[in-house]
Design a protein around this motif. Sequence first.
Motif, PDB file in Angstrom:
ATOM      1  N   ASP A   1     -11.590  -5.202  -1.107  1.00  0.00           N
ATOM      2  CA  ASP A   1     -10.810  -6.362  -1.290  1.00  0.00           C
ATOM      3  C   ASP A   1      -9.466  -5.723  -0.458  1.00  0.00           C
ATOM      4  O   ASP A   1      -8.811  -4.978  -0.913  1.00  0.00           O
ATOM      5  N   GLN A   2      -9.223  -6.112   0.766  1.00  0.00           N
ATOM      6  CA  GLN A   2      -7.976  -5.758   1.500  1.00  0.00           C
ATOM      7  C   GLN A   2      -6.750  -5.833   1.025  1.00  0.00           C
ATOM      8  O   GLN A   2      -5.758  -5.218   1.050  1.00  0.00           O
ATOM      9  N   ASP A   3      -6.737  -7.183   0.110  1.00  0.00           N
ATOM     10  CA  ASP A   3      -5.534  -7.358  -0.516  1.00  0.00           C
ATOM     11  C   ASP A   3      -5.279  -6.695  -1.762  1.00  0.00           C
ATOM     12  O   ASP A   3      -4.133  -6.440  -2.352  1.00  0.00           O
ATOM     13  N   LYS A   4      -6.327  -5.824  -2.442  1.00  0.00           N
ATOM     14  CA  LYS A   4      -6.191  -5.037  -3.879  1.00  0.00           C
ATOM     15  C   LYS A   4      -6.149  -3.637  -3.318  1.00  0.00           C
ATOM     16  O   LYS A   4      -5.636  -2.916  -4.374  1.00  0.00           O
ATOM     17  N   CYS A   5      -6.550  -3.323  -2.190  1.00  0.00           N
ATOM     18  CA  CYS A   5      -6.638  -1.760  -2.001  1.00  0.00           C
ATOM     19  C   CYS A   5      -5.285  -1.415  -1.903  1.00  0.00           C
ATOM     20  O   CYS A   5      -4.460  -2.071  -1.146  1.00  0.00           O
ATOM     21  N   ARG A   6      -4.847  -0.270  -2.370  1.00  0.00           N
ATOM     22  CA  ARG A   6      -3.562   0.402  -2.311  1.00  0.00           C
ATOM     23  C   ARG A   6      -3.493   1.579  -1.525  1.00  0.00           C
ATOM     24  O   ARG A   6      -2.467   2.355  -1.518  1.00  0.00           O
ATOM     25  N   GLY A   7      -4.680   2.017  -0.886  1.00  0.00           N
ATOM     26  CA  GLY A   7      -4.803   3.097  -0.162  1.00  0.00           C
ATOM     27  C   GLY A   7      -4.702   4.518  -0.832  1.00  0.00           C
ATOM     28  O   GLY A   7      -4.075   5.596  -0.555  1.00  0.00           O
TER      29      GLY A   7
ATOM     30  N   THR B   1       0.843  -1.074  -0.067  1.00  0.00           N
ATOM     31  CA  THR B   1      -0.035   0.041  -0.058  1.00  0.00           C
ATOM     32  C   THR B   1       0.741   1.239  -0.038  1.00  0.00           C
ATOM     33  O   THR B   1       1.846   1.237   0.188  1.00  0.00           O
ATOM     34  N   THR B   2       0.243   2.386  -0.206  1.00  0.00           N
ATOM     35  CA  THR B   2       0.933   3.457  -0.176  1.00  0.00           C
ATOM     36  C   THR B   2       1.311   4.233   1.079  1.00  0.00           C
ATOM     37  O   THR B   2       1.943   5.081   1.337  1.00  0.00           O
TER      38      THR B   2
ATOM     39  N   SER C   1      -7.975   1.287  -7.749  1.00  0.00           N
ATOM     40  CA  SER C   1      -7.460  -0.186  -7.868  1.00  0.00           C
ATOM     41  C   SER C   1      -8.296  -1.139  -8.429  1.00  0.00           C
ATOM     42  O   SER C   1      -8.072  -2.220  -8.401  1.00  0.00           O
ATOM     43  N   GLY C   2      -9.691  -0.572  -8.213  1.00  0.00           N
ATOM     44  CA  GLY C   2     -10.841  -1.454  -8.312  1.00  0.00           C
ATOM     45  C   GLY C   2     -10.919  -2.657  -7.163  1.00  0.00           C
ATOM     46  O   GLY C   2     -11.221  -3.646  -7.357  1.00  0.00           O
ATOM     47  N   ALA C   3     -10.716  -1.780  -6.067  1.00  0.00           N
ATOM     48  CA  ALA C   3     -10.678  -3.072  -4.777  1.00  0.00           C
ATOM     49  C   ALA C   3     -12.027  -3.085  -4.364  1.00  0.00           C
ATOM     50  O   ALA C   3     -12.449  -3.993  -3.475  1.00  0.00           O
ATOM     51  N   ILE C   4     -12.916  -2.137  -4.405  1.00  0.00           N
ATOM     52  CA  ILE C   4     -14.123  -1.949  -3.879  1.00  0.00           C
ATOM     53  C   ILE C   4     -14.932  -2.664  -5.125  1.00  0.00           C
ATOM     54  O   ILE C   4     -15.179  -2.341  -6.173  1.00  0.00           O
ATOM     55  N   TYR C   5     -15.894  -3.601  -4.620  1.00  0.00           N
ATOM     56  CA  TYR C   5     -16.635  -4.550  -5.529  1.00  0.00           C
ATOM     57  C   TYR C   5     -17.945  -4.590  -4.967  1.00  0.00           C
ATOM     58  O   TYR C   5     -18.218  -4.454  -3.675  1.00  0.00           O
TER      59      TYR C   5
ATOM     60  N   THR D   1      -3.018   0.435   8.781  1.00  0.00           N
ATOM     61  CA  THR D   1      -2.830  -0.330   7.710  1.00  0.00           C
ATOM     62  C   THR D   1      -2.671   0.443   6.276  1.00  0.00           C
ATOM     63  O   THR D   1      -2.211  -0.281   5.395  1.00  0.00           O
ATOM     64  N   GLY D   2      -3.177   1.549   6.474  1.00  0.00           N
ATOM     65  CA  GLY D   2      -3.138   2.263   5.040  1.00  0.00           C
ATOM     66  C   GLY D   2      -4.226   1.726   3.989  1.00  0.00           C
ATOM     67  O   GLY D   2      -3.893   1.687   2.671  1.00  0.00           O
ATOM     68  N   LYS D   3      -5.199   1.226   4.493  1.00  0.00           N
ATOM     69  CA  LYS D   3      -6.285   0.401   3.564  1.00  0.00           C
ATOM     70  C   LYS D   3      -7.704   1.023   4.256  1.00  0.00           C
ATOM     71  O   LYS D   3      -8.102   1.510   5.134  1.00  0.00           O
TER      72      LYS D   3
ATOM     73  N   PRO E   1     -17.261  -2.655 -10.393  1.00  0.00           N
ATOM     74  CA  PRO E   1     -17.003  -4.095 -10.300  1.00  0.00           C
ATOM     75  C   PRO E   1     -17.628  -4.957  -9.656  1.00  0.00           C
ATOM     76  O   PRO E   1     -18.051  -4.754  -8.645  1.00  0.00           O
TER      77      PRO E   1
ATOM     78  N   ARG F   1     -11.653   0.675 -17.080  1.00  0.00           N
ATOM     79  CA  ARG F   1     -12.469  -0.419 -16.489  1.00  0.00           C
ATOM     80  C   ARG F   1     -13.692   0.085 -16.281  1.00  0.00           C
ATOM     81  O   ARG F   1     -14.009   1.361 -16.276  1.00  0.00           O
TER      82      ARG F   1
END
Lengths: 247, 572
Positions: free
Chosen positions: B211-217, A37-38, B196-200, B236-238, A221, A217
């Motif tokens: 998606d906590q593994d896909k979220c990049r903050g 993460t950032t 990031s397309g982490a929220i679905y 955690t920055g997420k 999603p 995209r």
Amino acid sequence: MTTTPDLVLWVVLPYACLAVFVVGHYWRYRYDKFGWTTLSSQLYESRLLRWGSPLFHFGILAVLLGHVMGLGIPKSWTEAVGISEGVYHVLAVGVGAVAGFCTLVGMAILIYRRRTVGPVFSATTRMDKVMYLALAVVILLGIANTVGGNIIDHYDYREGLSVWFRGIFRLDPHPEIMAGAPFTFQAHAVTAFLLFALWPFTRLVHVFSAPIGYLWRPYVPYRSREDRLGQRRGGRGWERVGENRRR
Amino acid sequence: MRVMAQMAMVMNLDKCIGCHTCSVTCKQTWTNRTGMEYVWFNNVETRPGQGYPRTYEDQDRWQGGWELNKRGRLTLRAGNRLKNLLTIFSSPKMPSIQDYYEPWTYDYETLTDAPLQEHTPVARPKSLISGKDMDISWSANWDDDLAGAPELAKDDPVLQKVSDKVRFEFEQTFMFYLPRICEHCLNPSCAASCPSGAIYKRSEDGIVLVDQDKCRGWRKCVTGCPYKKVYFNHRTGKAEKCTFCFPRIEVGLPTVCAETCVGRLRYIGLVLYDADAVLEAASVEDDRELLAAQRQVLLDPDDPRVVREAERSGIPRDWIEAAQRSPVWSLINRYEVALPLHPEYRTMPMVWYIPPLSPVVDVVSDTGEDAEDRGNLFAAIESLRIPVEYLAELFTAGDTAPVTAVLKRLAAMRSYMRDINLGREPDESIPEAVGMDGESLYDMYRLLAIAKYDERYVIPPAHAEQAHGLEELATECSLDYEGGPGMGGWGPFGEGSGGTTPIAVENFQALKQRQTTNTLGDPEDKESRVNLLNWDGKGKPEGLFPPRPGQDRGAPELMDGTDPDAETDPKP
């Protein structure tokens, strides 16, 4: 004739660092996707960040482009399309100086912020501090090269350092080229490779999740709940096989 | 038509007493962790009031949700995709911790270890963000029960929209509570903002997850959500948000907030909707048409055509049956008493509200008139413009007609039921006056007033009934002992980095140890426990009994495991 220190510095070190860079990223992605993460600290403070962060990031992106140009494209190519040495030089120094200046100012603001804003400082890990130090050294040396190597004492890195750099990726290393380069260029190269080795273990990994795909995209999603152990398959006993099956 | 199922909620605001039980149980379940101290997936606001985070409804300032662009197409209010990406390095419209509140704890230790002194020691507030002493000046419920309203409530963005006359009179008129969770929108702008397309959105039940593994903050979802119900975990920055308690929903249990609601005001059920119609409905030009458009997106589960289409798109039979019995569908489209929160954000929210009637009834009874007489009540709703206009800004983009219609139905229900309760002949003209018949009015009364558990919550299990048990997804974690891997803490790359250890691994290790040990049920290392199931009765495993005093095993341990040498804390 290359000496052993030259061989270590300009052949062994680059390959070792690149190996750590590649394998390290693979490992980090496998082991620590959650930590990828950032680690933004904007929630704590945004007044300084609003200036520092865009300055630094856009600056460093321009610097990256400059490096792709200077290191990746051979001099013969640019000359073939009619860009003379003089034009290239003015362009590189001009754009490079502006980008370097932005990066430097941005970094100064960000480091000042990190040190002085209490919550931001207390959220700084040891790895962050090491990373900041390495990054600052590399950037400062790079700016010293732009100023020193171009204006004060001319060194044509495109016929020197760049050839060595490309040689590493062609598996055709020429340590003797670097042995003859000015000291600040040598130092910049070594520290940069050390930074590459440090890269996968710091928050710098967020560079590789630059969300370019967002531009294409679909907005929302959809994802299906994952199949899990013990999950009942859809459809009841009396329904025909293959009908109304949920994935 | 593409039928999808959505898990939705309705809250009956008449019954909310503002006890915050839902907030507290939710917090204990989901957000009692470092990095989430300031986060309330469920919060209860007093209206009028600024809300949490402060003035979140002021979209001119926070730029949440969707709007129509010049060409009439739906775009994020915060800007198009390119602008979103270019502002990624410093999100311009993100609330700071001060807009939520700076979380704190108290320095309780000084109460017990302060030296003897003339004055009683005090526990000072310490910031959980910086660790320093702090002055408490705001919290998630600072303006609870209109506290400080003369100063604070004027900044309520909803109040600012209604006319000056209302603003002048509101103090003497009304107050009500608004519990809020994530809306699990049909057209979620948080998901649309996420680079990031982490929220679905889950295609089975419409629950919106990160998606906590896909979220990049990148923090864009915080800006994107107009309800400010996506939160940034600063350790955690997420991003994290309300999960609609999906592990409970999947096995047919209501969410924690609903289960623990003292007033039993929450209803959970399925609605079927036409996914192809969502975009068009969200793009209706007039804000005030959005309520009707959103109602039309929801499909009648009793319509055979809808059932056929639902089957075709793979919705299981028991889910369709659950949708037919859904209290949410009944309240939204059969009785038409539930309204969405801020439809003008164009996210198609899926947590709906039955507006409160009580203030009206109270005002009427204060005048000495019969508060449940239909004529009196209807007249009061008409004349009390204040709550209706305010409610309209909350629920119908300012259109008072639907709110009045709902309040009239609620009033009619009271009048109609009073006759029945007093043994009088029910007056069929009452339901007629609000466009209903006596039977459905009675059904509505049953759902709203009797509110049986199995009528409030119609939640079909997610065809994963056994997953919980088989996967050992226990709510407790056996690695959570002090210093154990489950305790979390700072990994090498910051809070919570590193993989999680599946619980099965511990069982695997224990099994392996059992199979390879030399002794019978006598663990060699101290950390392993005594497994009585595995003890064959021979010998005496260490740790099974406390050592006797005087034995050469060192200092005796107490039965409860406390160390006698340790300093005992004075009891308060």
